[in-house]
Design a protein around this motif. Structure first.
Motif, PDB file in Angstrom:
ATOM      1  N   ALA A  31      -3.664  10.307  -2.787  1.00 56.21           N
ATOM      2  CA  ALA A  31      -5.110  10.128  -2.641  1.00 56.21           C
ATOM      3  C   ALA A  31      -5.685   9.387  -3.857  1.00 56.21           C
ATOM      4  O   ALA A  31      -6.549   8.509  -3.704  1.00 56.21           O
ATOM      5  N   ALA A  32      -5.199   9.718  -5.039  1.00 58.21           N
ATOM      6  CA  ALA A  32      -5.652   9.022  -6.253  1.00 58.21           C
ATOM      7  C   ALA A  32      -5.253   7.551  -6.202  1.00 58.21           C
ATOM      8  O   ALA A  32      -6.053   6.664  -6.544  1.00 58.21           O
ATOM      9  N   ALA A  33      -4.034   7.281  -5.756  1.00 60.60           N
ATOM     10  CA  ALA A  33      -3.570   5.898  -5.652  1.00 60.60           C
ATOM     11  C   ALA A  33      -4.403   5.122  -4.634  1.00 60.60           C
ATOM     12  O   ALA A  33      -4.781   3.965  -4.885  1.00 60.60           O
ATOM     13  N   GLU A 103      -7.242  -8.921 -13.661  1.00 61.12           N
ATOM     14  CA  GLU A 103      -6.054  -9.619 -13.158  1.00 61.12           C
ATOM     15  C   GLU A 103      -4.836  -8.697 -13.102  1.00 61.12           C
ATOM     16  O   GLU A 103      -4.141  -8.635 -12.087  1.00 61.12           O
ATOM     17  N   ILE A 104      -4.595  -7.971 -14.171  1.00 58.31           N
ATOM     18  CA  ILE A 104      -3.440  -7.062 -14.192  1.00 58.31           C
ATOM     19  C   ILE A 104      -3.635  -5.923 -13.191  1.00 58.31           C
ATOM     20  O   ILE A 104      -2.684  -5.494 -12.543  1.00 58.31           O
ATOM     21  N   LEU A 105      -4.873  -5.455 -13.040  1.00 55.55           N
ATOM     22  CA  LEU A 105      -5.146  -4.423 -12.046  1.00 55.55           C
ATOM     23  C   LEU A 105      -4.823  -4.942 -10.646  1.00 55.55           C
ATOM     24  O   LEU A 105      -4.286  -4.214  -9.811  1.00 55.55           O
ATOM     25  N   GLY A 106      -5.109  -6.210 -10.401  1.00 50.47           N
ATOM     26  CA  GLY A 106      -4.765  -6.813  -9.116  1.00 50.47           C
ATOM     27  C   GLY A 106      -3.273  -6.766  -8.847  1.00 50.47           C
ATOM     28  O   GLY A 106      -2.837  -6.475  -7.728  1.00 50.47           O
ATOM     29  N   HIS A 107      -2.468  -7.033  -9.877  1.00 52.69           N
ATOM     30  CA  HIS A 107      -1.009  -6.962  -9.729  1.00 52.69           C
ATOM     31  C   HIS A 107      -0.558  -5.521  -9.468  1.00 52.69           C
ATOM     32  O   HIS A 107       0.310  -5.279  -8.630  1.00 52.69           O
ATOM     33  N   ILE A 108      -1.158  -4.593 -10.180  1.00 48.46           N
ATOM     34  CA  ILE A 108      -0.807  -3.179 -10.011  1.00 48.46           C
ATOM     35  C   ILE A 108      -1.175  -2.714  -8.598  1.00 48.46           C
ATOM     36  O   ILE A 108      -0.382  -2.040  -7.936  1.00 48.46           O
ATOM     37  N   VAL A 109      -2.355  -3.085  -8.139  1.00 49.44           N
ATOM     38  CA  VAL A 109      -2.791  -2.702  -6.793  1.00 49.44           C
ATOM     39  C   VAL A 109      -1.864  -3.315  -5.740  1.00 49.44           C
ATOM     40  O   VAL A 109      -1.505  -2.644  -4.761  1.00 49.44           O
ATOM     41  N   MET A 112       1.169  -1.231  -5.732  1.00 45.56           N
ATOM     42  CA  MET A 112       0.882   0.072  -5.127  1.00 45.56           C
ATOM     43  C   MET A 112       0.813  -0.053  -3.605  1.00 45.56           C
ATOM     44  O   MET A 112       1.358   0.792  -2.879  1.00 45.56           O
ATOM     45  N   ASN A 113       0.154  -1.105  -3.114  1.00 46.03           N
ATOM     46  CA  ASN A 113       0.087  -1.330  -1.672  1.00 46.03           C
ATOM     47  C   ASN A 113       1.485  -1.499  -1.080  1.00 46.03           C
ATOM     48  O   ASN A 113       1.802  -0.931  -0.043  1.00 46.03           O
ATOM     49  N   ASP A 117       3.238   0.918   1.622  1.00 44.80           N
ATOM     50  CA  ASP A 117       3.706   0.375   2.899  1.00 44.80           C
ATOM     51  C   ASP A 117       5.172   0.694   3.147  1.00 44.80           C
ATOM     52  O   ASP A 117       5.581   0.917   4.272  1.00 44.80           O
ATOM     53  N   GLU A 118       5.963   0.718   2.066  1.00 38.63           N
ATOM     54  CA  GLU A 118       7.399   0.970   2.185  1.00 38.63           C
ATOM     55  C   GLU A 118       7.733   2.451   2.128  1.00 38.63           C
ATOM     56  O   GLU A 118       8.895   2.827   2.201  1.00 38.63           O
ATOM     57  N   GLY A 119       6.725   3.300   1.967  1.00 39.55           N
ATOM     58  CA  GLY A 119       6.945   4.748   1.937  1.00 39.55           C
ATOM     59  C   GLY A 119       7.405   5.275   0.600  1.00 39.55           C
ATOM     60  O   GLY A 119       7.825   6.422   0.501  1.00 39.55           O
ATOM     61  N   GLY A 120       7.302   4.476  -0.443  1.00 40.05           N
ATOM     62  CA  GLY A 120       7.757   4.898  -1.758  1.00 40.05           C
ATOM     63  C   GLY A 120       6.703   5.601  -2.587  1.00 40.05           C
ATOM     64  O   GLY A 120       6.948   6.009  -3.711  1.00 40.05           O
ATOM     65  N   MET A 121       5.503   5.727  -2.038  1.00 34.89           N
ATOM     66  CA  MET A 121       4.439   6.377  -2.796  1.00 34.89           C
ATOM     67  C   MET A 121       3.652   7.282  -1.884  1.00 34.89           C
ATOM     68  O   MET A 121       3.255   6.965  -0.839  1.00 34.89           O
TER      69      MET A 121
END
Length: 121
Positions: A31-33, A103-109, A112-113, A117-121
């Motif tokens: 939920a935080a992610a 910019e770095i937050l965009g890479h992190i997001v 995370m997406n 999507d791959e079920g790893g989070m």
């Protein structure tokens, strides 16, 4: 920490109650992610209180989960990592529309997406 927790899990070291805590952590941290992704993608949606609460609850649950299995040093490391990211001033800086961290937050997001999507989070 993730590796240590994975080893504990694979070796059946968690009690039934600890497994419930692990599931609770997974739900709360997810939920935080999702909130981080939303705050990045939707203008003016940042909610400091919500994110701080989610991160602090996640930290507390994780510490309860591993308290009987890991050293004080590991517990302190968990506290240190969550304290860094659950810093109100830091979060306010990161989620400002004109943030130098945008910019770095965009890479992190994006990562995370992909993980979600791959079920790893």
């Amino acid at each position: 920490m993730v590796i240590k927790i994975g080893v504990l899990y694979r070796n059946g070291q968690f009690s039934t109650e600890e497994l419930r805590l692990a599931e609770k952590f997974k739900v709360r941290f997810h939920a935080a992610a999702m909130a981080v992704v939303s705050f990045y993608e939707v203008d003016f949606s940042y909610d400091r209180h919500y994110l701080l609460t989610a991160l602090n609850e996640s930290k507390s649950i994780m510490q309860q989960l591993v308290r009987n299995h890991l050293s004080e040093k590991s517990l302190n490391r968990i506290d240190s990592v969550f304290s860094f990211f659950a810093n109100a001033t830091f979060l306010d800086s990161v989620f400002r529309k004109d943030s130098e961290h945008r910019e770095i937050l965009g890479h992190i997001v994006a990562d995370m997406n992909r993980a979600m999507d791959e079920g790893g989070m």
